[in-house]
Every structure is written in structure tokens, then in C-alpha cells.
Scaffold this active site. Sequence first.
Site, PDB file in Angstrom:
ATOM      1  N   THR A 193       0.835  -1.205   0.000  1.00 57.61           N
ATOM      2  CA  THR A 193       0.000   0.000   0.000  1.00 57.61           C
ATOM      3  C   THR A 193       0.874   1.260   0.000  1.00 57.61           C
ATOM      4  OG1 THR A 193      -1.813  -1.081   1.110  1.00 57.61           O
ATOM      5  CG2 THR A 193      -1.592   1.258   1.540  1.00 57.61           C
TER       6      THR A 193
ATOM      7  N   ARG B 139     -14.059  -7.723  -0.263  1.00 57.61           N
ATOM      8  CA  ARG B 139     -13.253  -7.384   0.917  1.00 57.61           C
ATOM      9  C   ARG B 139     -12.682  -5.968   0.786  1.00 57.61           C
ATOM     10  NH1 ARG B 139      -7.827  -5.563   2.161  1.00 57.61           N
ATOM     11  NH2 ARG B 139      -7.416  -6.200   4.291  1.00 57.61           N
TER      12      ARG B 139
ATOM     13  N   GLY C  86     -10.188  -3.116   2.992  1.00 60.57           N
ATOM     14  CA  GLY C  86      -9.268  -2.995   4.128  1.00 60.57           C
ATOM     15  C   GLY C  86      -9.423  -1.674   4.856  1.00 60.57           C
ATOM     16  N   ASP C  87      -8.385  -1.319   5.577  1.00 57.95           N
ATOM     17  CA  ASP C  87      -8.401  -0.109   6.407  1.00 57.95           C
ATOM     18  C   ASP C  87      -8.144   1.171   5.608  1.00 57.95           C
ATOM     19  OD1 ASP C  87      -5.794  -1.195   5.920  1.00 57.95           O
ATOM     20  OD2 ASP C  87      -4.982   0.264   7.351  1.00 57.95           O
TER      21      ASP C  87
ATOM     22  N   THR D 150      -0.169   1.125   6.849  1.00 55.74           N
ATOM     23  CA  THR D 150      -0.031  -0.031   5.950  1.00 55.74           C
ATOM     24  C   THR D 150       0.142  -1.282   6.802  1.00 55.74           C
ATOM     25  OG1 THR D 150       1.362  -1.134   4.325  1.00 55.74           O
ATOM     26  CG2 THR D 150       2.453   0.500   5.706  1.00 55.74           C
ATOM     27  N   GLY D 151      -0.548  -2.336   6.427  1.00 51.88           N
ATOM     28  CA  GLY D 151      -0.434  -3.582   7.187  1.00 51.88           C
ATOM     29  C   GLY D 151      -1.693  -4.402   7.060  1.00 51.88           C
ATOM     30  N   THR D 152      -1.873  -5.316   7.991  1.00 57.19           N
ATOM     31  CA  THR D 152      -3.042  -6.198   7.988  1.00 57.19           C
ATOM     32  C   THR D 152      -4.302  -5.367   8.248  1.00 57.19           C
ATOM     33  OG1 THR D 152      -2.372  -6.599  10.257  1.00 57.19           O
ATOM     34  CG2 THR D 152      -1.920  -8.347   8.678  1.00 57.19           C
ATOM     35  N   GLY D 153      -5.000  -5.024   7.176  1.00 53.69           N
ATOM     36  CA  GLY D 153      -6.088  -4.049   7.248  1.00 53.69           C
ATOM     37  C   GLY D 153      -7.153  -4.347   8.287  1.00 53.69           C
TER      38      GLY D 153
HETATM   39  N1  ASP Z   1      -3.706  -2.228   4.654  1.00 45.53           N
HETATM   40  C1  ASP Z   1      -3.940  -2.732   3.327  1.00 45.53           C
HETATM   41  C2  ASP Z   1      -5.216  -3.538   3.311  1.00 45.53           C
HETATM   42  O1  ASP Z   1      -5.455  -4.258   4.254  1.00 45.53           O
HETATM   43  C3  ASP Z   1      -2.848  -3.612   2.833  1.00 45.53           C
HETATM   44  C4  ASP Z   1      -1.490  -3.000   2.801  1.00 45.53           C
HETATM   45  O2  ASP Z   1      -1.145  -2.184   3.671  1.00 45.53           O
HETATM   46  O3  ASP Z   1      -0.744  -3.336   1.874  1.00 45.53           O
HETATM   47  O4  ASP Z   1      -5.934  -3.474   2.338  1.00 45.53           O
END
Ligand code: ASP
Length: 312
Positions: free
Chosen positions: A178, A206, A208-209, A229-232
Site C-alpha cells: 500500500t 473485501r 481494508g483499512d 499499511t499492514g493487515t487491514g
Molecule cells: N492495509 C492494506 C489492506 O489491508 C494492505 C497493505 O497495507 O498493503 O488493504
Amino acid sequence: MVMKKYSLALHGGAGTILKNQMNPDLEEQYKKALNEALKCGMDILDKGGSALHAVEEVVVTLEDCPLFNAGKGSVFTHEGHHEMDAAIMSGTDLNAGAVCLVRRIKNPVRLAKLVMDSSPHVLLAGSGAEAFARSHGMEWIDEKYFYTEQRFKQLQNALEENKISLDHDHSSERKFGTVGAVAFDTQGQLAAATSTGGMTNKRWGRIGDSPIPGAGTYANNESCAVSCTGTGELFMRSVAAFQVHALMKYAGLNLFEACFKVVHEILPSIEGDGGLIAIDNKGEICLDFNTEGMYRAFGNSDGSIGIEIYQR
Ligand code: ASP
């Protein structure tokens, strides 16, 4: 004459990014892309442009670069499409615009900005968001534009392993590609923007955040601007970006303490991994992550500049 202060930070995703697994050519490409995006935003701020304008243009630059999981480099969904999410927020009036699940928009962050400026809404989804874009003269692009071989291979791997992965998520390798930017301008205004293709092999709409104000993106001139950025899913459940603001405003923490608490205490307590970039209303910059690395860059009017990938 007193020079007015400004600062800028950007990220291209966090994850298992290890120097011993990176090839030098690719590392050079990442650094070049981060540098180009940084320069684009710094030029705007240096000329007195707004934080909002700077974060939009920085994110457009990163969306156009196939190395990152946003715009041109977006990952594939289970069905072989690209469904992109983006948000932008102004810290001056808490105005925000966001889109999710868009497939035919070259620069989703531009559409997020259009939603903010030209609609009474904050978040538009899928075909509705695309119809809104077209009604305002924004072109649709052929889905083929978003094809990259690397992402296609990632989908094949994910399909074989039957799992939903964050950008690059097989065995030891986890990367969240991201992109995002935060800025503090010479008028003292803050802004944040984030854009993503989400997760490889995602399905069922789906989201994300990233496009959710308060979760992956937040800006408030009273405190800070944040892009995550991370596990949304875990960032949503932690309301991560807003938490940084809340810890500063209501608990009196400074920017670094607030980011540390979110990244190293709140997120890990529910197994959330990733990182964030943040700037406070004095122009201080914090880039924090609980993974091995995060593609990131920062700069300010004092002349400090940095482009980094790994942990220090
Ligand atoms: N946070 C993003 C999502 O969950 C993914 C990412 O940070 O790459 O969609």
C-alpha cells in the site's frame, strides 16, 4: 525573513523486507521511485502549496509506479480483477473523501479527492463510485492497464495455496505494498492520503483499512496526519490512525509516544502487523513499523531528507 516550515513523509508498504533477500537492482528501483515521489511533494510544499495537494500528488506518483500495490501495481482479486481502495483527508476541516472496490480508475486517490470536493458523501464503492467518476468527466481505463506479471504470479501462488495474502505473503515473505503520504504545509495545515490494491486473492468485496477514515487514514490539524499499511482488518479493529490522534489529544502523548503505542502495543496485542507514517502540527515526522521493513521517505524545510527501507 523567517522561513516557513513544512514537512512530508510517504510510504510504499511495510512487511518482511530483508536486505539479504533484496537484489541491488530492485533496491535501486524502489529508492528511485520513493525519491521521485518525495521530490514531487517537496516541490509543492516548497512553493507554498497545500498539504492536501501534496499528499494527492505524491500518492498519484506512487500509484503510477508498478512496484507498489496501488494503481498500476495493484494485486489481483480471487476472480482475477483489481479492486482498489483509496482515501484522502484534510486536517483543516476534517473533510474526507474515499473510494473502494474501483476497477477502472487509473488513480483512485484522485477519485477520492473528487468525492471529497464534489459530493456530499465520504465513501463511494464499486460501480457507483465509477459512475460518479464518469459523471464528473473522469475517464475509465481498460482493466488491462493494471496487469503486471509479478502480481499475476502472486495470485497463482495464492490460489494454489488457497490463501488470501497481503501483497506478497508466502511463507517467510510478507509485504504490504500500500502507498500513503502525510504532509504539513507552510500554513500549518495537515493532510493524509492512502491508496491500495488490498490483498492478493481477496474476494467477496473485501475492503481494508486504507479507505476508512480513522482506520488507515486520518488527519486533524489539532494533532497529526496518519497513513497506515499492514493487515487491514487489524488496523480497522484498532482504529489505528485515529488512535494516534486520540492518544495525542486526550492522553497528552507526543507524536512519537502515540505512534509507538499504536504500532508496538495496541496492534501487536491483536496480532496486527505493519506500520504507519505520521506528522504532527509542528511538522515533526514519525515513521514506525513492527515488521522487518517499510518502504519510506521523508523530508522537511530544514533540509533533512531520508529514503529508507529496512530497520535501522
Ligand atoms: N492495509 C492494506 C489492506 O489491508 C494492505 C497493505 O497495507 O498493503 O488493504
